[in-house]
Design a protein around this motif. Structure first.
Motif, short mmCIF file in Angstrom:
data_model
loop_
_atom_site.label_atom_id
_atom_site.label_comp_id
_atom_site.label_asym_id
_atom_site.label_seq_id
_atom_site.Cartn_x
_atom_site.Cartn_y
_atom_site.Cartn_z
N ARG A 113 11.90 3.51 0.16
CA ARG A 113 11.03 2.32 0.14
C ARG A 113 9.57 2.66 -0.12
O ARG A 113 8.73 1.75 -0.19
CB ARG A 113 11.15 1.59 1.48
N PRO A 115 6.28 3.12 -1.95
CA PRO A 115 5.87 2.48 -3.21
C PRO A 115 5.57 3.50 -4.31
O PRO A 115 5.10 4.61 -4.05
CB PRO A 115 4.61 1.71 -2.82
N GLY A 117 3.60 4.84 -7.78
CA GLY A 117 2.24 4.78 -8.30
C GLY A 117 1.42 5.98 -7.88
O GLY A 117 1.54 6.47 -6.75
N VAL A 120 -1.32 5.57 -4.78
CA VAL A 120 -0.93 5.34 -3.39
C VAL A 120 -1.55 6.44 -2.52
O VAL A 120 -1.49 7.62 -2.84
CB VAL A 120 0.60 5.34 -3.23
N ALA A 149 -1.48 0.90 -1.07
CA ALA A 149 -0.93 0.76 -2.43
C ALA A 149 -1.70 -0.34 -3.14
O ALA A 149 -1.31 -1.51 -3.09
CB ALA A 149 0.56 0.43 -2.36
N SER A 151 -2.01 -1.43 -6.10
CA SER A 151 -1.36 -2.23 -7.13
C SER A 151 -0.11 -2.93 -6.61
O SER A 151 0.57 -3.63 -7.38
CB SER A 151 -0.98 -1.33 -8.32
N GLY A 152 0.20 -2.79 -5.33
CA GLY A 152 1.39 -3.42 -4.78
C GLY A 152 1.14 -4.81 -4.26
O GLY A 152 0.00 -5.28 -4.17
N ASP A 153 2.23 -5.49 -3.88
CA ASP A 153 2.11 -6.83 -3.31
C ASP A 153 1.41 -6.79 -1.95
O ASP A 153 0.67 -7.71 -1.60
CB ASP A 153 3.50 -7.47 -3.17
N LYS A 155 -1.11 -4.39 0.10
CA LYS A 155 -1.98 -3.23 -0.12
C LYS A 155 -1.89 -2.23 1.01
O LYS A 155 -1.97 -1.02 0.79
CB LYS A 155 -3.42 -3.69 -0.30
#
Length: 519
Positions: A113, A115, A117, A120, A149, A151-153, A155
């Motif tokens: 799980r 993320p 990128g 991160v 993160a 760029s994630g939903d 952060k």
């Protein structure tokens, strides 16, 4: 002769961490209580002498902790016969060290799980632990990690890692990063430093600092870096610690440091007890005459309060800078997403300016209004111990004050008519006046008080922090003992309200009193 700032490494009576490990490994009561036969996995630190003037037979206390069973004991003995130490069960649970955090981060990054990128960042958040209680009464030690993160939903997340089971809890109970509609964004521009990036590069734990001007020695003292500062085990350091402070040959402090640092959030009541033994990076340019971690600067060092928008720098440890008649002793420390500046300023005229600064790195938590409470502990030994007097100076008219001696242990607030307090030697009358800083404020109910005047006890270095709300429990030391003509300790608190919606001027992020010589 030219002006000189000289540092030299010093050694202190102690048992090294490895010596404590050897004692624990050979002590059947330690291994029996911890239910382990593997001494290599134990978490422990140095055992420092407890007495004022320690010798080889001085008493010590040392915590020994097993992260697998999540249990600890305290060794109580003397430095010359550590194998005879008494073993006492302890509720103290140390924060994860760098090795434990790096191992937890490795488990986290291997989780499916985690993320994707390159941007991160895995960092250490607050609180440092999210232990899990089992039905049978045992607990599982679980260091926490923050996952940023951008760029994630989502952060920011705070997760808990079980190093034994090698599992990750992505929603640990009781741990919140305050990700809700009222706080959708970060409030700091500085990126947090990854847990893997901060490594201890060695160097001495303490140095002797001497400041000479024209051949005259102004200052002579021992400086302890944050990673080795007291209290430790139990306790979590105290920033830059000063010991055996002498001005022009006369003793001022036996010890001066910040053993307690608290945060309370106004909106949800969350509190933290911050650690002060994690050295983080800041900018300091100059020479390292005694090895890594100690730098004499040729220009003013820049901490997170002065440098550009990043959580980086070229140095970890303690920096010294001779700044126009005042020597600055500076370090930056980290506790989760908080960054603190631990500083002392020693002026040529004998004035001592303790300072503490507040900042943070990118996270949603600091969007919320919160209050920092910092508690200095000044172990005054004016011209030697056991003969000090404490006075309160009340304002009785324009430009006039009246002094009243404080004869019993007591806690006080900074409010009129009280303006200053002072500690002097009963025979010579010399000493230091405590002048509150402009931004030090006064205590709210959580901060308890602003000053405590106590008789020195070697067991009162740390308040024990027994309550869930983490508040300073210094009132437990106030028991009516005499402080007239004795060896005294003064605790001094500064309080800072941090509100991103109502920012303070730069100086508002720094608190601390002036300690002015009385001659």
């Amino acid at each position: 002769m030219t002006r000189q700032v000289i540092i030299e490494p010093v050694d202190r009576p102690r048992l090294s961490a490895e010596q404590v490990r050897q004692v624990a490994a050979a002590h059947p009561a330690v291994l029996a209580h911890l239910e382990t036969a593997d001494a290599d996995r134990l978490v422990l630190g140095e055992a420092l002498a407890l007495t004022h003037d320690p010798d080889e037979g001085a008493p010590f206390r040392a915590s020994v902790f097993d992260p697998v069973s999540n249990r600890g004991v305290e060794l109580r003995g003397t430095l010359d016969r550590p194998e005879k130490a008494e073993v006492v069960p302890s509720a103290y649970r140390p924060n994860p060290d760098a090795r434990e955090l790096r191992a937890a981060a490795e488990i986290l990054r291997a989780d499916e799980r985690f993320p994707a990128g390159d941007d991160v960042v895995v960092y250490q958040p607050m609180p440092p632990l999210a232990d899990l209680e089992n039905t049978d009464g045992t607990t599982v030690r679980r260091p926490t990690l923050g996952v940023y993160a951008p760029s994630g939903d989502v952060k920011h997340r705070i997760v808990a890692v079980d190093p034994v089971a090698r599992t990750v809890d992505w929603s640990p109970a009781g741990v919140s990063v305050a990700m809700h509609p009222d706080h959708p964004d970060d409030c700091e521009s500085r990126l947090p430093a990854p847990v893997e990036s901060l490594r201890d590069r060695g160097g001495p734990d303490a140095v002797r600092l001497r400041v000479l001007d024209g051949g005259t020695e102004l200052w002579n003292l021992i400086v302890v870096r944050p990673r080795a500062s007291a209290p430790q085990n139990p306790g979590d350091g105290s920033g830059v610690e000063l010991r055996e402070v002498r001005y022009r040959g006369r003793l001022v402090f036996r010890q001066a440091h910040v053993p307690i640092l608290n945060v309370q959030y106004e909106e949800d009541g969350v509190t933290f007890r911050d650690w002060q033994n994690e050295e983080t990076r800041f900018t300091a340019n100059g020479a390292d005459p005694v090895g890594w971690g100690w730098r004499i600067c040729d220009r003013s060092p820049k901490t997170i309060l002065e440098r550009p928008d990043n959580d980086a720098g070229n140095f970890q440890g303690v920096a010294f800078h001779d700044d126009d008649g005042e020597v600055r002793i500076v370090s930056e420390i980290a506790a989760g997403w908080y960054r603190y500046v631990s500083e002392w300023r020693l002026a040529d005229d004998g004035t001592i300016r303790p300072r503490f600064g507040f900042a943070g790195v990118r996270n949603p938590r600091t969007c919320m209004r919160h209050r920092h409470h910092v508690y200095w502990r000044f172990d005054f030994d004016i011209e030697g111990s056991d003969n000090d007097v404490i006075e309160q100076l009340d304002e009785t008219g324009p430009g006039t004050t009246t002094a009243t001696q404080i004869v019993r242990e007591v806690a006080r607030r900074r409010r009129r008519p009280a303006r200053f307090w002072q500690v002097t030697d009963k025979a010579s009358g010399r000493g230091y006046r405590i002048v509150p800083g402009e931004h030090d404020n006064t205590a709210d109910p959580y901060g308890i008080a602003d000053l405590w005047f106590l008789r020195r006890r070697g067991t009162e270095l740390y308040d024990g922090n027994p309550d869930e709300d983490n508040r300073a429990m210094l009132d437990r030391f106030v028991n009516g003992e005499s402080v007239s003509g004795t060896n005294v300790v003064v605790w001094y608190a500064g309080h800072f309200r941090h509100d991103q919606n109502a920012p303070h001027p730069h100086q508002g992020h720094i608190v601390g009193p002036d300690l002015v010589p009385v001659t």
